[in-house]
Design an enzyme around this catalytic site. Structure first.
Site, short mmCIF file in Angstrom:
data_model
loop_
_atom_site.label_atom_id
_atom_site.label_comp_id
_atom_site.label_asym_id
_atom_site.label_seq_id
_atom_site.Cartn_x
_atom_site.Cartn_y
_atom_site.Cartn_z
N GLU A 229 3.30 24.88 22.43
CA GLU A 229 2.26 23.87 21.70
C GLU A 229 0.88 24.24 22.10
O GLU A 229 1.06 22.99 23.06
CB GLU A 229 2.86 22.47 20.76
CG GLU A 229 3.56 22.52 20.24
CD GLU A 229 3.15 23.03 18.83
OE1 GLU A 229 1.93 23.21 18.52
OE2 GLU A 229 4.09 23.47 17.68
N CYS B 292 -6.13 18.87 20.71
CA CYS B 292 -5.85 20.16 20.75
C CYS B 292 -6.53 20.54 19.62
O CYS B 292 -6.64 21.97 19.39
CB CYS B 292 -3.74 20.53 21.06
SG CYS B 292 -3.35 19.28 19.43
P1 NAD Z 1 -1.24 20.72 31.35
O1 NAD Z 1 -0.47 22.50 31.03
O2 NAD Z 1 -1.99 20.86 32.28
O3 NAD Z 1 -0.18 19.67 31.17
C1 NAD Z 1 1.32 19.35 30.53
C2 NAD Z 1 2.11 19.26 30.94
O4 NAD Z 1 2.62 19.81 31.32
C3 NAD Z 1 1.80 17.71 31.76
O5 NAD Z 1 3.13 17.19 31.46
C4 NAD Z 1 1.68 18.55 33.46
O6 NAD Z 1 2.45 17.49 34.04
C5 NAD Z 1 3.42 19.56 32.81
N1 NAD Z 1 3.47 20.90 33.28
C6 NAD Z 1 2.48 21.49 34.60
N2 NAD Z 1 2.53 22.16 35.17
C7 NAD Z 1 4.04 22.89 35.00
C8 NAD Z 1 4.84 23.40 34.77
N3 NAD Z 1 4.96 24.23 35.91
N4 NAD Z 1 5.84 23.38 34.08
C9 NAD Z 1 6.25 22.31 33.48
N5 NAD Z 1 5.36 21.16 32.94
C10 NAD Z 1 4.60 21.45 34.04
O7 NAD Z 1 -2.30 20.52 29.58
P2 NAD Z 1 -3.19 19.32 30.06
O8 NAD Z 1 -4.18 19.08 30.21
O9 NAD Z 1 -1.93 18.26 30.36
O10 NAD Z 1 -3.17 18.45 28.01
C11 NAD Z 1 -4.31 19.89 27.72
C12 NAD Z 1 -4.39 20.42 27.12
O11 NAD Z 1 -3.42 20.98 26.12
C13 NAD Z 1 -4.79 21.51 25.94
O12 NAD Z 1 -5.66 22.61 26.69
C14 NAD Z 1 -4.64 20.78 24.90
O13 NAD Z 1 -5.39 22.11 23.89
C15 NAD Z 1 -3.31 21.62 24.98
N6 NAD Z 1 -2.44 20.92 24.17
C16 NAD Z 1 -2.29 21.36 22.58
C17 NAD Z 1 -1.60 20.96 21.71
C18 NAD Z 1 -0.47 21.51 20.38
O14 NAD Z 1 -0.09 20.35 19.76
N7 NAD Z 1 -0.71 22.38 20.36
C19 NAD Z 1 -1.38 19.02 21.74
C20 NAD Z 1 -2.01 18.76 23.51
C21 NAD Z 1 -2.79 19.35 23.94
#
Ligand code: NAD
Length: 516
Positions: free
Chosen positions: A253, A287
């Site tokens: 997502e 998101c």
């Molecule tokens: P992010 O990708 O930086 O982090 C998301 C999660 O992934 C965090 O817990 C982070 O610690 C973890 N993470 C980071 N690197 C990783 C790796 N290599 N392996 C596994 N996990 C890892 O995103 P964010 O800044 O926390 O959230 C914002 C983004 O999320 C925006 O782009 C937003 O649109 C998206 N988002 C999407 C949805 C949806 O349902 N489509 C919902 C909420 C947020």
């Protein structure tokens, strides 16, 4: 400035539930004030492995316990979550800096997710007969086996609702979970998890780990039987590549650059009021938030005037009550990202109709909800996700032009169409390339429809959460077919010769009665 109302003993008690043996912590800050909120314990890769081992054992009993038991436990958790509204809203606000109303929206969503999955798991996942290839000679059954232990990786922006939206269907389907919570959202996950543990979910069945994305995130991905990732497209792509090395399934997502089409038959003031919520709820750190508006020329002036006035009337501030309409960005990094997008746009000729500046008098990361026009493809905010309270408005001459512009994006998560005619709105909605399209609502119509799948197309994701589709991610379909003994299937040339006549007749008859 308004500091957290949370008792430090309550926070320490929740932190205690993290699976960790490192003794290390990281400081988590309060978005409203920039002050420390708590020292969050951090897990190691070994802690993740141990959490998987314990969850695997617990999962065996949980899978055997059956749908009725799991439904009863989850419905108890539903009630406990609602009974803890005050605590949960305080935790969400303390971690995210969103308003009370938007924190409540998370709790409301949680209740829907728990209720739906508790009640839908059996009807969707019970064993059932499938049509046999050779009627009466073969009997065929489909059973769904839980995947095992699911790795769930969640972001900070909706720590309560996104924190459990994949966990609950995974549990309802009979799986265990190892969840990597984002540092800035871990307390919300832990507070919600408590309700489930007290309701009867075994503590070891659902482990929560924390730590840096690459190290701990990778351990969660490689240990899992299935991975649910919610976050940015960049990270999600990495997670999918790593999971593919073990042929582990994933649902992703990811981000969006969600468009809103304002058609020329709207009531401009009503459309503006709805658009403001769709753009600035949770300060656009959502998101499915709207970041692009395409408005038809005939209503553009009236809509823009109402939209800007409504945006300027929003009450922004830090409050653990219902007195504000918008809160703050979550961190210095989010503030820097929003400033970079707006400053870049302004430097390249965009016009700021309102906002366009930080509001340090309210708190360290507050930024005014911002409406831009004259945005061009050379600007960062034209195509990239800002993930903040910044929307670009474009005037268009036709619905076709609006649809073309809306679809000209690498993303396809969510979209909205506002029209005075719901028939027209639905017709235009069907032309939009996105996983969810809302008519006369910004995002809540689809986001709250837990029985319907949610997810993105193009760079916005892979797979779907919610609905039967969301539950089916968490099981392996297993086909078990047996011969009934009524007839022996041919094995030798002579037996085939004797039976081919009747077999030809059979396939023709099955087609004639339209049997699949
Ligand atoms: P992010 O990708 O930086 O982090 C998301 C999660 O992934 C965090 O817990 C982070 O610690 C973890 N993470 C980071 N690197 C990783 C790796 N290599 N392996 C596994 N996990 C890892 O995103 P964010 O800044 O926390 O959230 C914002 C983004 O999320 C925006 O782009 C937003 O649109 C998206 N988002 C999407 C949805 C949806 O349902 N489509 C919902 C909420 C947020």
């Amino acid at each position: 400035m308004t500091g957290t109302p949370l008792d430090s003993e309550i926070i320490a008690d929740l932190d205690h539930d993290i699976s960790t043996s490192t003794g290390s912590t990281v400081t988590v800050f309060q978005p409203y004030t920039g002050e420390a909120l708590h020292e969050l314990p951090v897990s190691s890769a070994d802690d993740v492995d141990r959490a998987y081992a314990r969850a695997r054992l617990a999962q065996l009993a949980w899978a055997r316990s059956g749908f009725a038991h799991r439904r009863a436990v989850l419905l108890r958790a539903h009630d406990l979550l609602l009974a803890r509204e005050e605590l949960l809203l305080d935790v969400v606000q303390s971690e995210t800096g969103k308003t009370r109303g938007q924190a409540f929206e998370e709790l409301f969503q949680c209740a829907g997710v728990v209720r739906y999955n508790a009640l839908a798991a059996r009807p969707v996942l019970r064993a059932r007969r499938r049509r046999a290839g050779i009627p009466t000679v073969v009997s065929t059954q489909l059973r769904y086996r839980p995947k095992g232990v699911v790795g769930v990786i969640t972001p900070w922006n909706y720590p309560l609702s996104l924190g459990i939206m994949d966990v609950v269907p995974a549990l309802a389907a009979g799986n265990g979970v190892v969840q990597k919570a984002d540092e800035q959202g871990a307390l919300s996950v832990l507070a919600a998890r408590r309700a489930f543990i007290e309701a009867g979910v075994p503590a070891e069945l659902w482990a929560v780990v924390t730590g840096d994305g690459d190290g701990i995130g990778n351990a969660v991905t490689t240990g899992a039987d299935y991975v649910c990732f919610t976050g940015s497209t960049t990270t999600g792509t990495k997670v999918a590549a790593l999971a593919a090395q073990n042929l582990t399934g994933v649902s992703l997502e990811l981000g969006g650059k969600n468009p809103l089409l304002v058609l020329d038959d709207v009531d401009p003031r009503e459309a503006a009021a709805n658009a403001v919520y769709a753009c600035f709820s949770s300060m656009g750190q959502l998101c499915v938030s709207i970041e692009r508006i395409y408005v038809q020329r005939r209503v553009a002036d009236a809509f823009l005037a109402a939209f800007v006035a409504k945006t300027q009337s929003l009450v922004q501030g830090a409050a653990y009550d219902w007195s504000t309409d918008v809160g703050t960005l979550v961190s210095p990094a989010q503030l820097a990202r929003v400033e970079r997008h707006v400053d870049d746009a302004v430097g390249k000729g965009a016009t700021v109709l309102t906002g366009g500046e930080a509001r340090p008098e309210l708190g360290p990361y507050f930024y005014a909800p911002t409406v831009l026009t004259d945005v061009t493809p050379s600007m960062l905010c034209f195509a990239q996700e800002t993930f903040g309270p910044v929307v670009s408005v474009y005037v268009v001459d036709s619905v076709d032009e609006a649809v073309r512009a809306a679809n000209a994006s690498e993303f396809g998560l969510s979209a909205a169409v506002f029209s005075g005619s719901s028939v027209r709105g639905m017709r235009v909605a069907r032309q939009i390339e996105a996983g969810s399209v809302n008519v006369n609502e910004g995002y809540r119509a689809t986001f709250s429809s837990i029985d319907a799948p949610m997810g993105g197309v193009k760079q916005s994701g892979l797979g779907r959460r919610n609905g039967p589709e969301g539950l089916l991610r968490f099981v392996e379909p297993v086909t078990i077919a047996r011969t009934t003994g009524l007839l022996t299937l041919p094995r030798t040339g002579a037996e085939f010769q004797a039976m081919t006549g009747i077999m030809r007749l059979l396939v023709r008859a099955l087609k004639a009665v339209r049997r699949r």
